[in-house]
Enzyme design. Structure first.
Site, mmCIF file in Angstrom:
data_model
loop_
_atom_site.group_PDB
_atom_site.id
_atom_site.type_symbol
_atom_site.label_atom_id
_atom_site.label_comp_id
_atom_site.label_asym_id
_atom_site.label_seq_id
_atom_site.Cartn_x
_atom_site.Cartn_y
_atom_site.Cartn_z
ATOM 1 N N GLY A 131 20.684 32.054 33.647
ATOM 2 C CA GLY A 131 19.999 32.359 33.884
ATOM 3 C C GLY A 131 18.818 31.968 35.237
ATOM 4 O O GLY A 131 20.044 31.365 35.916
ATOM 5 N N CYS A 132 17.719 32.274 35.526
ATOM 6 C CA CYS A 132 17.152 31.817 36.237
ATOM 7 C C CYS A 132 17.504 29.635 36.016
ATOM 8 O O CYS A 132 17.162 29.158 34.939
ATOM 9 C CB CYS A 132 15.488 31.674 35.751
ATOM 10 S SG CYS A 132 14.322 30.932 37.640
ATOM 11 N N PHE A 133 17.932 29.432 37.548
ATOM 12 C CA PHE A 133 18.002 27.680 37.346
ATOM 13 C C PHE A 133 16.599 27.139 36.995
ATOM 14 O O PHE A 133 16.514 25.977 36.780
ATOM 15 C CB PHE A 133 18.740 27.534 38.630
ATOM 16 C CG PHE A 133 18.129 27.882 39.558
ATOM 17 C CD1 PHE A 133 16.317 28.620 39.941
ATOM 18 C CD2 PHE A 133 18.844 28.129 40.742
ATOM 19 C CE1 PHE A 133 17.028 28.522 41.339
ATOM 20 C CE2 PHE A 133 18.334 28.846 41.983
ATOM 21 C CZ PHE A 133 16.953 28.830 42.326
ATOM 22 N N TRP A 134 15.876 27.678 37.522
ATOM 23 C CA TRP A 134 14.080 26.988 37.344
ATOM 24 C C TRP A 134 13.918 26.496 35.690
ATOM 25 O O TRP A 134 13.913 24.624 35.359
ATOM 26 C CB TRP A 134 12.896 27.834 37.206
ATOM 27 C CG TRP A 134 13.100 28.262 38.842
ATOM 28 C CD1 TRP A 134 13.441 27.598 39.651
ATOM 29 C CD2 TRP A 134 11.684 29.248 39.218
ATOM 30 N NE1 TRP A 134 12.878 28.272 41.254
ATOM 31 C CE2 TRP A 134 12.005 29.448 40.690
ATOM 32 C CE3 TRP A 134 11.276 29.745 38.231
ATOM 33 C CZ2 TRP A 134 11.451 30.392 41.046
ATOM 34 C CZ3 TRP A 134 10.454 31.168 38.890
ATOM 35 C CH2 TRP A 134 10.153 31.288 40.085
#
Length: 282
Positions: A131-134
């Site tokens: 998912g979102c790499f953050w």
């Protein structure tokens, strides 16, 4: 030359200045070197960095021959630029007596890219997409034995992709995180267990509200040992009733994401949404 974000373009090409205390590197203390964001030339070393309290990265020296000085268009200050490509870095000041060298290179974080020092202990890498790499990056940053976690793109066909390109879903790349670690302190299995527990490995081409192939669940294994470990963990999850959809693929070229994506959660307090669920048991 590397592709730039609009904010980087304003600073590097047009001489703008980022707000103080907003950049990624103003309070950055890791060992390594700082390179030009546009061309990759090495500009500064961490040993020459100091805290001036000004809100921008400060250095009292540069790598010899890497930085040029020229009169600033404002008629008062001295501008500093990358000697290799002419990218605007910031300004240089003398006589402030912050350090014995009596010089301060005041540099925009957006003009820089940090390259961490590789130690003999940090010998292994693992690449995860969840998912979102953050949030994925943030989850790995605090693991003892992890030397660095870097957001980027991999698994696609477009070289040197930008965030905007990856967001279209047409590059084949996934938002991923490259984890560099000390195998004497943490194992690939421990990292892979954490990966399976900080995202939902049963979702296909999405993670929560983030939808698209760029948000797929995947492990990009570096060798057969990593592949075997990942397969074993996936089988254990299936035994626990999870319909695991995680892709298991050989690692290919990893492209670091733009500077504003790195350490995003630590810098902004946003994006820390990958909460751990103990799917293998406590």
């Amino acid at each position: 030359m590397r592709p730039l974000t609009p904010d980087e373009e304003q600073v590097i090409a047009h001489g703008a200045t980022e707000p103080p205390f907003s950049g990624r590197y103003w309070n950055h203390k890791a060992d390594g070197t700082y390179a030009c964001r546009r061309c990759g030339a090495t500009l500064y070393r961490s040993g020459d960095k100091f805290d001036s309290g000004c809100g921008w990265p400060s250095f009292d020296d540069a790598v010899p021959g890497s930085v040029l000085r020229r009169p600033d268009p404002d008629g008062h200050r001295t501008e500093i630029v990358c000697a290799a490509c002419g990218a605007h870095l910031g300004h240089v000041f003398e006589g402030e007596r912050f350090t014995p060298k009596n010089t301060r290179h005041c540099v925009n974080s957006l003009s820089l890219e940090f390259i961490p020092e590789k130690t003999s202990e940090c010998t292994e890498e693992a690449i995860f997409a969840g998912g979102c790499f953050w949030g994925v990056e943030d989850a790995f940053q605090s693991v003892p034995g992890v030397c660095d976690a870097e957001s980027g793109y991999t698994g696609g066909t477009v070289p040197n992709p930008t965030y905007e390109q990856v967001c279209t879903g047409g590059t084949g790349h996934a938002e991923a995180v490259r984890v560099t670690y000390d195998p004497a302190k943490v194992s690939f299995e421990e990292l892979a267990r954490l990966f399976f527990e900080i995202h939902d490995p049963t979702q296909i081409n999405r993670q929560g509200p983030d939808i698209g192939t760029q948000y797929r669940s995947a492990i990009f294994y570096k060798d057969e040992r990593q592949k075997a470990t990942a397969l074993s963990l996936m089988e254990k999850l299936r035994e626990h009733g999870y319909a695991v959809a995680t892709e298991l693929l050989p690692a290919s070229t990893f492209y670091p994401a733009e500077a504003y994506h790195q350490d995003f959660t630590a810098r902004t307090g946003r994006g820390g949404c990958h909460l751990r669920v103990f799917r293998f048991g406590v």
